[in-house]
Design a protein around this motif. Sequence first.
Motif, PDB file in Angstrom:
ATOM      1  N   VAL A  12      -2.239  17.183  -1.490  1.00  0.00           N
ATOM      2  CA  VAL A  12      -2.652  16.419  -0.300  1.00  0.00           C
ATOM      3  C   VAL A  12      -3.285  15.098  -0.713  1.00  0.00           C
ATOM      4  N   LEU A  13      -4.177  15.147  -1.687  1.00  0.00           N
ATOM      5  CA  LEU A  13      -4.844  13.918  -2.126  1.00  0.00           C
ATOM      6  C   LEU A  13      -3.861  12.943  -2.767  1.00  0.00           C
ATOM      7  N   GLY A  14      -2.939  13.443  -3.562  1.00  0.00           N
ATOM      8  CA  GLY A  14      -1.921  12.580  -4.169  1.00  0.00           C
ATOM      9  C   GLY A  14      -1.041  11.929  -3.115  1.00  0.00           C
ATOM     10  N   THR A  15      -0.668  12.740  -2.092  1.00  0.00           N
ATOM     11  CA  THR A  15       0.136  12.196  -0.991  1.00  0.00           C
ATOM     12  C   THR A  15      -0.642  11.134  -0.231  1.00  0.00           C
ATOM     13  N   LEU A  16      -1.907  11.398   0.036  1.00  0.00           N
ATOM     14  CA  LEU A  16      -2.745  10.414   0.733  1.00  0.00           C
ATOM     15  C   LEU A  16      -2.850   9.117  -0.066  1.00  0.00           C
ATOM     16  N   VAL A  17      -3.092   9.228  -1.355  1.00  0.00           N
ATOM     17  CA  VAL A  17      -3.202   8.031  -2.198  1.00  0.00           C
ATOM     18  C   VAL A  17      -1.900   7.231  -2.147  1.00  0.00           C
ATOM     19  N   ALA A  18      -0.763   7.933  -2.264  1.00  0.00           N
ATOM     20  CA  ALA A  18       0.534   7.245  -2.249  1.00  0.00           C
ATOM     21  C   ALA A  18       0.794   6.577  -0.898  1.00  0.00           C
ATOM     22  N   VAL A  19       0.626   7.334   0.179  1.00  0.00           N
ATOM     23  CA  VAL A  19       0.915   6.812   1.527  1.00  0.00           C
ATOM     24  C   VAL A  19      -0.033   5.664   1.872  1.00  0.00           C
ATOM     25  N   LEU A  20      -1.311   5.861   1.604  1.00  0.00           N
ATOM     26  CA  LEU A  20      -2.280   4.807   1.921  1.00  0.00           C
ATOM     27  C   LEU A  20      -2.057   3.564   1.072  1.00  0.00           C
ATOM     28  N   SER A  21      -1.665   3.726  -0.169  1.00  0.00           N
ATOM     29  CA  SER A  21      -1.376   2.577  -1.034  1.00  0.00           C
ATOM     30  C   SER A  21      -0.200   1.772  -0.495  1.00  0.00           C
ATOM     31  N   VAL A  22       0.866   2.488  -0.142  1.00  0.00           N
ATOM     32  CA  VAL A  22       2.058   1.804   0.380  1.00  0.00           C
ATOM     33  C   VAL A  22       1.746   1.119   1.708  1.00  0.00           C
ATOM     34  N   PHE A  23       1.068   1.817   2.594  1.00  0.00           N
ATOM     35  CA  PHE A  23       0.755   1.249   3.902  1.00  0.00           C
ATOM     36  C   PHE A  23      -0.196   0.051   3.760  1.00  0.00           C
ATOM     37  N   THR A  24      -1.142   0.122   2.844  1.00  0.00           N
ATOM     38  CA  THR A  24      -2.056  -0.994   2.613  1.00  0.00           C
ATOM     39  C   THR A  24      -1.278  -2.206   2.114  1.00  0.00           C
ATOM     40  N   ALA A  25      -0.390  -1.993   1.158  1.00  0.00           N
ATOM     41  CA  ALA A  25       0.417  -3.095   0.625  1.00  0.00           C
ATOM     42  C   ALA A  25       1.315  -3.687   1.705  1.00  0.00           C
ATOM     43  N   PHE A  26       1.919  -2.817   2.516  1.00  0.00           N
ATOM     44  CA  PHE A  26       2.816  -3.266   3.585  1.00  0.00           C
ATOM     45  C   PHE A  26       2.063  -4.110   4.615  1.00  0.00           C
ATOM     46  N   ALA A  27       0.917  -3.620   5.066  1.00  0.00           N
ATOM     47  CA  ALA A  27       0.123  -4.361   6.061  1.00  0.00           C
ATOM     48  C   ALA A  27      -0.407  -5.666   5.463  1.00  0.00           C
ATOM     49  N   SER A  28      -0.783  -5.622   4.198  1.00  0.00           N
ATOM     50  CA  SER A  28      -1.271  -6.824   3.531  1.00  0.00           C
ATOM     51  C   SER A  28      -0.170  -7.871   3.429  1.00  0.00           C
ATOM     52  N   TYR A  29       1.033  -7.430   3.097  1.00  0.00           N
ATOM     53  CA  TYR A  29       2.182  -8.341   3.027  1.00  0.00           C
ATOM     54  C   TYR A  29       2.459  -8.962   4.385  1.00  0.00           C
ATOM     55  N   GLN A  30       2.480  -8.135   5.416  1.00  0.00           N
ATOM     56  CA  GLN A  30       2.720  -8.668   6.764  1.00  0.00           C
ATOM     57  C   GLN A  30       1.604  -9.624   7.183  1.00  0.00           C
ATOM     58  N   GLY A  31       0.380  -9.324   6.789  1.00  0.00           N
ATOM     59  CA  GLY A  31      -0.734 -10.227   7.091  1.00  0.00           C
ATOM     60  C   GLY A  31      -0.572 -11.564   6.407  1.00  0.00           C
ATOM     61  N   SER A  32      -0.104 -11.544   5.169  1.00  0.00           N
ATOM     62  CA  SER A  32       0.143 -12.795   4.451  1.00  0.00           C
ATOM     63  C   SER A  32       1.240 -13.608   5.131  1.00  0.00           C
ATOM     64  N   MET A  33       2.277 -12.917   5.580  1.00  0.00           N
ATOM     65  CA  MET A  33       3.365 -13.600   6.286  1.00  0.00           C
ATOM     66  C   MET A  33       2.866 -14.199   7.599  1.00  0.00           C
ATOM     67  N   ALA A  34       1.996 -13.486   8.305  1.00  0.00           N
ATOM     68  CA  ALA A  34       1.431 -14.004   9.555  1.00  0.00           C
ATOM     69  C   ALA A  34       0.576 -15.234   9.279  1.00  0.00           C
ATOM     70  N   ASP A  35      -0.218 -15.189   8.217  1.00  0.00           N
ATOM     71  CA  ASP A  35      -1.038 -16.359   7.857  1.00  0.00           C
ATOM     72  C   ASP A  35      -0.162 -17.548   7.508  1.00  0.00           C
ATOM     73  N   SER A  36       0.942 -17.290   6.829  1.00  0.00           N
ATOM     74  CA  SER A  36       1.879 -18.359   6.477  1.00  0.00           C
ATOM     75  C   SER A  36       2.482 -18.981   7.730  1.00  0.00           C
ATOM     76  N   LYS A  37       2.883 -18.126   8.672  1.00  0.00           N
ATOM     77  CA  LYS A  37       3.456 -18.634   9.935  1.00  0.00           C
ATOM     78  C   LYS A  37       2.419 -19.418  10.736  1.00  0.00           C
ATOM     79  N   GLN A  38       1.178 -18.923  10.733  1.00  0.00           N
ATOM     80  CA  GLN A  38       0.110 -19.643  11.425  1.00  0.00           C
ATOM     81  C   GLN A  38      -0.047 -21.036  10.825  1.00  0.00           C
ATOM     82  N   ASN A  39      -0.106 -21.095   9.513  1.00  0.00           N
ATOM     83  CA  ASN A  39      -0.265 -22.369   8.816  1.00  0.00           C
ATOM     84  C   ASN A  39       0.913 -23.299   9.114  1.00  0.00           C
TER      85      ASN A  39
END
Length: 194
Positions: A12-39
């Motif tokens: 369970v903990l390994g799955t959580l680490v993997a899923v949360l890592s991927v989701f964090t990276a994905f949301a961070s990437y989308q946030g960077s793209m949104a900041d780029s579009k804003q700029n």
Amino acid sequence: MKVLRVLGSELVLGTLVAVLSVFTAFASYQGSMADSKQNEHEIKAMQELNDGNAEYLTANQFIVYDYNMYDGWYVTDDEAKSAYYQDSYSEQLQASITANPDDPFSDAYYEAMYATANDYFAQSDADFETAGQWDNRGDGLQLVVLFMALGLAFAAWASLLQSESNLRPVFAILAIAMAIAGVVAYLGVPVIAA
């Protein structure tokens, strides 16, 4: 009690680490793209605002010139000078005289003179509005990253504890709660029409 032990298991903990890592990276990437579009839209809006100001000042100069030429035509008795003044009018003034000879400097004349500047101003406003929408999206995604990163930290701390530790399932539950909060926050992030 068994459920708590399952929540604190390596799987369970390994799955959580993997899923949360991927989701964090994905949301961070989308946030960077949104900041780029804003700029991108803010820069475009500022360029259009500058172009609009330049066109506005140019229109003012042409209006002053039209007034001078019109005044010259109005006071002259010389036919050659009169023709020179009339030929020197801007296209907008010539069209306004044709449409309304009694009021050549009507509202329609000013609207025509400032049309290009107003188009730039309108486009600038639209781009600033779009930039604001991308900013809101970026802010929402940063909240998602915050929840996911907290969940990842809880899952990581849980995995460092001994399997017999009572805190291990507590941290796992907190990680799951943060993952759920992150998903809910992600679903609430505004979508920008392309």
